[in-house]
Design an enzyme around this catalytic site. Structure first.
Site, mmCIF file in Angstrom:
data_model
loop_
_atom_site.group_PDB
_atom_site.id
_atom_site.type_symbol
_atom_site.label_atom_id
_atom_site.label_comp_id
_atom_site.label_asym_id
_atom_site.label_seq_id
_atom_site.Cartn_x
_atom_site.Cartn_y
_atom_site.Cartn_z
ATOM 1 N N HIS A 60 0.911 -1.187 0.039
ATOM 2 C CA HIS A 60 -0.037 0.045 0.145
ATOM 3 C C HIS A 60 1.042 1.120 -0.039
ATOM 4 O O HIS A 60 1.889 1.287 0.647
ATOM 5 C CB HIS A 60 -0.949 0.053 1.413
ATOM 6 C CG HIS A 60 -1.972 1.055 1.018
ATOM 7 N ND1 HIS A 60 -2.019 2.392 1.214
ATOM 8 C CD2 HIS A 60 -3.206 0.761 0.470
ATOM 9 C CE1 HIS A 60 -3.017 2.927 1.072
ATOM 10 N NE2 HIS A 60 -3.960 2.073 0.452
ATOM 11 N N ASP B 277 -7.887 -5.393 -0.094
ATOM 12 C CA ASP B 277 -8.571 -6.193 -1.053
ATOM 13 C C ASP B 277 -8.040 -7.495 -0.848
ATOM 14 O O ASP B 277 -8.467 -8.449 -1.715
ATOM 15 C CB ASP B 277 -7.843 -5.980 -2.415
ATOM 16 C CG ASP B 277 -8.335 -4.396 -2.786
ATOM 17 O OD1 ASP B 277 -9.932 -4.112 -2.555
ATOM 18 O OD2 ASP B 277 -7.819 -3.511 -3.401
HETATM 19 N N1 CMC Z 1 4.228 -7.754 -4.657
HETATM 20 C C1 CMC Z 1 5.601 -7.553 -5.012
HETATM 21 N N2 CMC Z 1 6.342 -6.579 -4.792
HETATM 22 C C2 CMC Z 1 5.761 -5.349 -4.378
HETATM 23 C C3 CMC Z 1 4.230 -5.324 -4.157
HETATM 24 C C4 CMC Z 1 3.464 -6.659 -4.432
HETATM 25 N N3 CMC Z 1 2.365 -6.510 -4.377
HETATM 26 N N4 CMC Z 1 4.099 -4.145 -4.027
HETATM 27 C C5 CMC Z 1 5.082 -3.370 -4.129
HETATM 28 N N5 CMC Z 1 6.239 -4.075 -4.259
HETATM 29 C C6 CMC Z 1 7.552 -3.626 -4.286
HETATM 30 C C7 CMC Z 1 7.783 -2.853 -5.541
HETATM 31 O O1 CMC Z 1 8.280 -3.823 -6.586
HETATM 32 C C8 CMC Z 1 8.787 -1.914 -5.230
HETATM 33 O O2 CMC Z 1 10.228 -2.593 -5.199
HETATM 34 P P1 CMC Z 1 11.664 -2.045 -5.272
HETATM 35 O O3 CMC Z 1 11.911 -0.943 -4.157
HETATM 36 O O4 CMC Z 1 12.480 -3.191 -5.332
HETATM 37 O O5 CMC Z 1 11.518 -1.200 -6.621
HETATM 38 C C9 CMC Z 1 8.486 -1.844 -3.509
HETATM 39 O O6 CMC Z 1 7.693 -2.641 -3.198
HETATM 40 C C10 CMC Z 1 7.643 -0.468 -3.541
HETATM 41 O O7 CMC Z 1 6.507 -0.576 -4.348
HETATM 42 P P2 CMC Z 1 5.768 0.672 -5.166
HETATM 43 O O8 CMC Z 1 5.234 0.099 -6.523
HETATM 44 O O9 CMC Z 1 7.230 1.571 -5.645
HETATM 45 O O10 CMC Z 1 4.930 1.065 -4.122
HETATM 46 P P3 CMC Z 1 3.707 2.208 -4.490
HETATM 47 O O11 CMC Z 1 3.478 2.630 -3.307
HETATM 48 O O12 CMC Z 1 3.997 2.919 -5.866
HETATM 49 O O13 CMC Z 1 2.362 1.019 -4.921
HETATM 50 C C11 CMC Z 1 0.666 -0.384 -4.927
HETATM 51 C C12 CMC Z 1 1.574 0.629 -4.107
HETATM 52 C C13 CMC Z 1 -0.362 -0.673 -3.874
HETATM 53 C C14 CMC Z 1 0.283 -0.113 -6.135
HETATM 54 C C15 CMC Z 1 1.585 -1.850 -4.716
HETATM 55 O O14 CMC Z 1 1.978 -2.127 -3.743
HETATM 56 C C16 CMC Z 1 1.059 -2.860 -5.453
HETATM 57 O O15 CMC Z 1 0.969 -2.922 -6.723
HETATM 58 N N6 CMC Z 1 0.051 -3.896 -4.871
HETATM 59 C C17 CMC Z 1 -0.685 -4.872 -5.457
HETATM 60 C C18 CMC Z 1 -1.898 -4.256 -6.077
HETATM 61 C C19 CMC Z 1 -2.875 -3.948 -4.860
HETATM 62 O O16 CMC Z 1 -3.071 -4.780 -4.011
HETATM 63 N N7 CMC Z 1 -3.405 -2.936 -4.833
HETATM 64 C C20 CMC Z 1 -4.576 -2.397 -3.931
HETATM 65 C C21 CMC Z 1 -4.173 -1.444 -3.047
HETATM 66 S S1 CMC Z 1 -5.246 -0.990 -1.770
HETATM 67 C C22 CMC Z 1 -6.686 -0.673 -2.135
HETATM 68 C C23 CMC Z 1 -6.920 0.470 -3.014
HETATM 69 O O17 CMC Z 1 -6.078 1.296 -3.131
HETATM 70 O O18 CMC Z 1 -7.764 0.347 -4.021
#
Ligand code: CMC
Length: 428
Positions: free
Chosen positions: A307, A364
């Site tokens: 998140h 989720d």
């Molecule tokens: N699985 C594997 N690695 C992950 C995941 C994941 N679900 N989420 C983040 N990471 C890693 C990402 O690759 C990055 O690694 P590194 O620092 O080595 O490059 C690090 O963690 C930080 O991730 P980010 O993508 O820069 O973080 P963000 O704040 O931009 O993204 C997020 C947040 C929710 C989009 C992301 O965690 C994600 O894609 N999660 C899976 C989709 C999901 O469950 N979304 C629902 C979110 S909650 C409800 C809502 O918002 O609607």
């Protein structure tokens, strides 16, 4: 003395006020930045460090796992309030009195019919259309049947528009499901409560009297409350930014629904179940999928994990996990994907990759398991999220308009070609 921040560029020092929120959060107020520096801007892709507004609706502390609507904890609201009360609280700022709540309920019921011609629009969609696309289109189509812009300076006009959409949205959401299932559209029953009526419109059979089920109603009520607002997330920011151009409430909401649809946002609930099913079909080897999620050459991500704001735990996920176990137990449903989900979470929570990046199950991760137990089809999960988030979007739109916020229009740093002369096609 109020705090300030200093910025030095080419030996010039600029000072900016620091705003302090009611929960002691600090924000550097850079409203004058471009003016005083002669056009210097800030760059923050994904707005990871940028506050787009001041807001009095929802407080969340990602480090401590706190979520509050208008000061009330999500845990207490999920346990003690019902969805309509929470909707009123979010939109108007205070919990309603019994009289206010009864009026709100009555006014919503007054508006709960949808123009018959809307059915022709629904008819035009193929059955295979994803319900989120249909819902976004129908919400936009509502404008044609309710023309005239809302005078936001009129409390009455604002209230009427809010009541209208709260009334018609569940009808449209339920219809997207009935269309997919080839069921005749249902008009609901105003003698039922808001959430019961939603359930009736989704599930009532044409040849069978509808029977309300308290267990299902309570489970849905709680899920809707848990999704009702989450401050400046992707879809809410979309609603605010579309509304900031003075596009109407329904147009802003339609855009918000599209933003919610993506798998990184609300679409994650559908993606989670699809992922869990795929793991089950692949023999239930959770370790393999944890490795895939960690592999930077593999596009696979653990859906329902991570998140932008929560870096400790997501309080909604905690409540939903417990509810999932209770509801499945009460309903006598055994869903093998719940065990896969718990196994996956256990491995991930102990794995260095996830620990280091502070990745925890989010809202989720377990919600789909409950929706499934309630008989809601997978492709409707994100529609359920939208139904829950509706009051939050409305509250944020209303706040933005009442505060007379300027049109949302970010800046950029141009990194393209410098000036060049046009070359005619025959000379290229
Ligand atoms: N699985 C594997 N690695 C992950 C995941 C994941 N679900 N989420 C983040 N990471 C890693 C990402 O690759 C990055 O690694 P590194 O620092 O080595 O490059 C690090 O963690 C930080 O991730 P980010 O993508 O820069 O973080 P963000 O704040 O931009 O993204 C997020 C947040 C929710 C989009 C992301 O965690 C994600 O894609 N999660 C899976 C989709 C999901 O469950 N979304 C629902 C979110 S909650 C409800 C809502 O918002 O609607």
């Amino acid at each position: 003395m109020s705090k300030t921040a200093k910025l030095e560029i080419d030996n010039n020092i600029y000072e900016f006020p620091i705003i302090e929120g009611t929960e002691k959060e600090l924000g550097i107020d850079i409203k004058t930045l471009r003016g005083v520096t002669g056009g210097v801007t800030t760059i923050d892709p994904g707005y990871k460090n940028t506050g787009s507004c001041e807001s009095a609706i929802t407080f969340l502390d990602g480090e401590k796992g706190i979520l509050r609507y208008r000061g009330y904890s999500i845990e207490e609201l999920a346990e003690k309030a019902d969805f309509l009360e929470v909707a009123y609280l979010l939109i108007f700022g205070e919990l309603p009195t019994a009289i206010q709540l009864a009026k709100f309920d009555k006014d919503i019921k007054e508006e709960s019919h949808v123009d018959e011609d809307m059915k022709k629009i629904l008819d035009g969609f193929p059955k295979s259309a994803h319900p989120m696309g249909v819902l976004s289109s129908l919400t936009s189509a509502l404008i044609a049947f309710n023309p005239g812009s809302v005078d936001v300076d009129s409390e009455e006009e604002m209230y009427n528009a809010i009541v209208k959409i709260l009334a018609k949205f569940p009808v449209l959401a339920a219809w997207t499901m009935r269309k997919r299932k080839s069921l005749p559209l249902d008009y609901g029953d105003n003698s039922l409560g808001y959430v019961e009526n939603l359930h009736k419109m989704m599930f009532a059979r044409p040849n069978k009297a509808y029977e309300a089920n308290k267990l299902i109603n309570d489970a849905l009520d709680k899920l809707l409350i848990l999704h009702a607002d989450h401050e400046q997330n992707c879809s809410t920011s979309t609603v605010r930014i579309v509304g900031s151009s003075h596009a109407g409430l329904f147009a802003s909401l339609s855009a918000g629904i599209s933003a919610l649809w993506g798998p990184l946002h609300g679409g994650a609930n559908q993606a989670v179940i699809e992922m869990l099913e795929a793991i089950k079909a692949d023999g239930g080897d959770t370790a393999k999928y944890i490795e895939k999620a960690k592999d930077k050459n593999d596009p696979f991500r653990l859906m329902g994990f991570g998140h932008r704001v929560y870096k400790n735990f997501d309080p909604r996920a905690k409540i939903i996990k417990q509810s999932a176990e209770e509801i499945l137990g009460d309903m006598g449903v055994e869903d093998p994907v719940l065990d896969i989900a718990k196994g996956l979470a256990k491995v991930a929570l102990e794995d260095e990759y996830f620990v280091k990046r502070k990745l925890y199950p989010n809202v989720d991760f377990y919600s789909g398991i409950i929706y499934r137990a309630l008989g809601i089809p997978t492709e409707m999960f994100t529609v359920m999220f939208a139904l829950g988030r509706l009051p939050g979007w409305i509250a944020q739109w209303r706040e933005m308009r009442l505060r007379k916020e300027p049109i949302g229009r970010p800046r950029q740093i141009y990194t393209g070609e410098n000036y060049r002369d046009f070359v005619k096609v025959e000379n290229r």
